[in-house]
Write a protein that holds these residues in place. Structure first.
Motif, PDB file in Angstrom:
ATOM      1  N   GLY A   1       0.751  -1.250   0.000  1.00 33.28           N
ATOM      2  CA  GLY A   1       0.000   0.000   0.000  1.00 33.28           C
ATOM      3  C   GLY A   1       0.777   1.292   0.000  1.00 33.28           C
TER       4      GLY A   1
ATOM      5  N   ILE B   1       1.663   4.824  -2.478  1.00 27.42           N
ATOM      6  CA  ILE B   1       1.164   5.583  -3.616  1.00 27.42           C
ATOM      7  C   ILE B   1       1.834   5.108  -4.924  1.00 27.42           C
ATOM      8  CG2 ILE B   1       2.816   7.459  -3.096  1.00 27.42           C
ATOM      9  CD1 ILE B   1      -0.669   7.924  -4.603  1.00 27.42           C
TER      10      ILE B   1
ATOM     11  N   SER C   1      -4.464  -2.851   1.410  1.00 23.18           N
ATOM     12  CA  SER C   1      -4.186  -1.425   1.309  1.00 23.18           C
ATOM     13  C   SER C   1      -3.672  -1.057  -0.093  1.00 23.18           C
ATOM     14  CB  SER C   1      -3.236  -1.082   2.453  1.00 23.18           C
ATOM     15  OG  SER C   1      -2.257  -0.281   2.103  1.00 23.18           O
TER      16      SER C   1
ATOM     17  N   THR D   1       6.135  -1.420   1.234  1.00 23.99           N
ATOM     18  CA  THR D   1       5.930  -0.391   2.275  1.00 23.99           C
ATOM     19  C   THR D   1       6.794  -0.698   3.494  1.00 23.99           C
ATOM     20  OG1 THR D   1       4.141  -1.696   3.193  1.00 23.99           O
ATOM     21  CG2 THR D   1       3.519   0.052   1.657  1.00 23.99           C
ATOM     22  N   ALA D   2       6.933   0.329   4.342  1.00 24.04           N
ATOM     23  CA  ALA D   2       7.660   0.151   5.608  1.00 24.04           C
ATOM     24  C   ALA D   2       6.988  -0.954   6.415  1.00 24.04           C
ATOM     25  CB  ALA D   2       7.650   1.468   6.382  1.00 24.04           C
ATOM     26  N   ASN D   3       5.649  -0.944   6.379  1.00 24.23           N
ATOM     27  CA  ASN D   3       4.876  -1.939   7.125  1.00 24.23           C
ATOM     28  C   ASN D   3       5.177  -3.351   6.638  1.00 24.23           C
ATOM     29  OD1 ASN D   3       2.606  -2.837   8.804  1.00 24.23           O
ATOM     30  ND2 ASN D   3       1.558  -3.163   6.845  1.00 24.23           N
TER      31      ASN D   3
ATOM     32  N   LYS E   1       7.062  -6.654   8.378  1.00 21.51           N
ATOM     33  CA  LYS E   1       6.443  -7.987   8.507  1.00 21.51           C
ATOM     34  C   LYS E   1       7.363  -9.061   7.921  1.00 21.51           C
ATOM     35  CE  LYS E   1       1.639  -6.486   8.217  1.00 21.51           C
ATOM     36  NZ  LYS E   1       0.384  -6.625   7.458  1.00 21.51           N
TER      37      LYS E   1
ATOM     38  N   ASN F   1      -1.515 -11.694   6.254  1.00 22.39           N
ATOM     39  CA  ASN F   1      -2.266 -11.527   4.997  1.00 22.39           C
ATOM     40  C   ASN F   1      -1.732 -12.510   3.953  1.00 22.39           C
ATOM     41  OD1 ASN F   1       0.022 -10.369   3.722  1.00 22.39           O
ATOM     42  ND2 ASN F   1      -0.573  -8.297   4.328  1.00 22.39           N
TER      43      ASN F   1
ATOM     44  N   ALA G   1       9.400   1.765  -1.057  1.00 20.57           N
ATOM     45  CA  ALA G   1       8.833   3.041  -1.515  1.00 20.57           C
ATOM     46  C   ALA G   1       8.209   3.697  -0.302  1.00 20.57           C
ATOM     47  CB  ALA G   1       7.768   2.796  -2.572  1.00 20.57           C
ATOM     48  N   MET G   2       8.726   4.827   0.059  1.00 17.59           N
ATOM     49  CA  MET G   2       8.147   5.537   1.214  1.00 17.59           C
ATOM     50  C   MET G   2       8.760   6.921   1.311  1.00 17.59           C
ATOM     51  SD  MET G   2      10.043   3.174   4.032  1.00 17.59           S
ATOM     52  CE  MET G   2       9.777   1.765   3.017  1.00 17.59           C
TER      53      MET G   2
ATOM     54  N   MET H   1      10.646   8.073   6.695  1.00 17.44           N
ATOM     55  CA  MET H   1      10.284   6.673   6.955  1.00 17.44           C
ATOM     56  C   MET H   1      11.415   5.763   6.454  1.00 17.44           C
ATOM     57  SD  MET H   1       6.346   6.634   5.646  1.00 17.44           S
ATOM     58  CE  MET H   1       5.863   4.977   6.046  1.00 17.44           C
TER      59      MET H   1
END
Ligand SMILES: Cc1cc2nc3c(=O)[nH]c(=O)nc-3n(C[C@H](O)[C@H](O)[C@H](O)COP(=O)(O)O)c2cc1C
Length: 396
Positions: A13, A15, A41, A90-92, A96, A104, A122-123, A127
């Motif tokens: 998730g 952009i 996301s 993502t950072a998230n 994980k 997920n 990508a962030m 971040m």
């Protein structure tokens, strides 16, 4: 370029997820089979309809495919892929992945994947630079995953700095480079002969030799693993055909000659490792020869010389490798053979060394070219095949 390569593209998730539509399109255009898995996301940023249309396959996001309870087999997908690419990451999702969290479908497939993994973070600038993100990226690289470095420039937040996902064409280039490094012989047409030949005396007897074909088969397996398109022309052997190799079984030197010459013109690399009989009975008797207490004299005539004929027909762009087995003046005789047969390389087998030669699982050879001699000490035939092929890759 990527024909037949199976790639899982994991989208998370950011952009930058919208850019993956271009990536999917160019991967598919290059011949790859692409399966997209998106996090929930990610689907806020790019639609499954776009991605499924471009990839020609459904886009999965959840464990369940429908209300009937049919599930997406994440283990099967993980085993299916040749490469998994997480872009954008993502950072998230990086956190994980670095910590084995599995909440997920994408993370379940990631944890099940047996293939190598590339990830394109990508962030936002801060971040990306945060110690925890940097630590996670380091951890993933320590796992052996490949970082597709983000670029520097204007970010969606309005800030300027490092964190922009690499452009789709850069990601594509890195994927292609990855496959090239794994398959440096991709598309190379290789002809290989292996094993002994049997020269019939009568319907039940033959003149043969002690070759088992192990060295040639190890070479065929190694070449195919590195992407070559291998035609193996093999004399009688108990060995199974290596995966991905096109094998033609023959028996006599004449059959091997005919099968070899039928494909030689198309081969870029031809390796003659078969132990071809030098002589065959002048005539083959149709009935079993009966013993009558008398001596039997067999008249022998020379067989056709496959390596010499290949050397004679050799065109620019073709590379010819012969094998030699000498019992005396080994190197001098092999060098002589190299010149006489117009070969580019001779692999000299030694009968002098314990554990090397026919029937053994180990071998020791000397690679002889016009300008150099390289001795490969005793090792498994697979290891020797690996070293010979590495040498050939450098020469080609
Ligand atoms: C407009 C918007 C843009 C975002 N862009 C990013 C981004 O570029 N990188 C990032 O790590 N998170 C970004 N986020 C936050 C993630 O979407 C959020 O952490 C989400 O939980 C990630 O889930 P996933 O990793 O499962 O896809 C963004 C959020 C929003 C609302």
């Amino acid at each position: 370029m990527l024909t037949g390569k199976k790639i899982i593209l994991g989208i998370t998730g950011s952009i930058a997820a919208y850019k993956t539509a271009f990536l999917v399109r160019s991967l598919v255009k290059s011949g790859a089979e692409v399966r997209v898995i998106a996090t929930r996301s990610a689907l806020d940023f790019v639609t499954p309809l776009t991605l499924s249309t471009l990839s020609n396959h459904p886009v999965y996001s959840e464990y369940l495919k429908n209300e009937q309870g049919e599930w997406v087999n994440h283990v099967e997908m993980g085993v299916w892929a040749d490469l998994m690419v997480i872009a954008p990451a993502t950072a998230n999702s990086l956190a994980k992945m670095a910590n084995g969290m599995c909440d997920n479908l994408l993370m379940a497939v990631y944890l099940s994947a047996r293939c190598e993994v590339m990830f394109a973070p990508a962030m936002d600038l801060d971040m990306y630079q945060h110690p925890t993100t940097q630590q996670n990226i380091k951890k993933l690289m320590d796992f052996g995953h490949h970082l597709i470095k983000p670029g520097t420039g204007p970010l969606a937040s309005g800030l300027n700095g490092e964190g922009r996902m690499a452009e789709p064409e850069d990601i594509q280039a890195q994927i292609e480079a990855f496959f090239m490094s794994k398959w440096p012989l991709r598309g190379k047409k290789v002809l290989l002969t292996a094993g002994p030949t049997y020269e019939a005396i009568d319907p039940v007897r033959f003149i043969g030799n002690r070759s088992t074909g192990k060295m040639g088969y190890a070479l065929a397996a190694e070449l195919a693993q590195l992407g070559a398109s291998v035609t193996l022309i093999s004399g009688p052997t108990a060995l199974a055909c290596p995966e991905g190799v096109n094998r033609q079984l023959v028996e006599s030197a004449e059959e091997m000659y005919n099968a070899t010459m039928a494909v030689f013109a198309k081969a870029e690399l031809a390796i003659f490792s078969a132990a071809v009989a030098d002589f065959k009975p002048a005539e083959t008797v149709n009935q079993k020869i009966k013993k009558d207490g008398q001596a039997l004299a067999l008249a022998l005539v020379p067989t056709l010389d496959i390596l010499a004929e290949a050397g004679r027909r050799k065109q620019p762009g073709q590379f010819v490798v012969g094998f030699a087995l000498e019992t005396n003046n080994e190197v001098a005789n092999a060098q002589n053979k190299l010149a006489r047969k117009n070969a580019d390389l001779i692999i000299l087998n030694s009968l002098q060394e314990a554990g090397a030669g026919f029937g053994y699982d180990t071998n020791s050879v000397t690679i002889i070219s016009k300008n150099e001699q390289i001795k490969l000490p005793l090792a498994s035939k697979h290891e020797i095949a690996h070293q010979i092929v590495q040498y050939l890759i450098n020469r080609l």
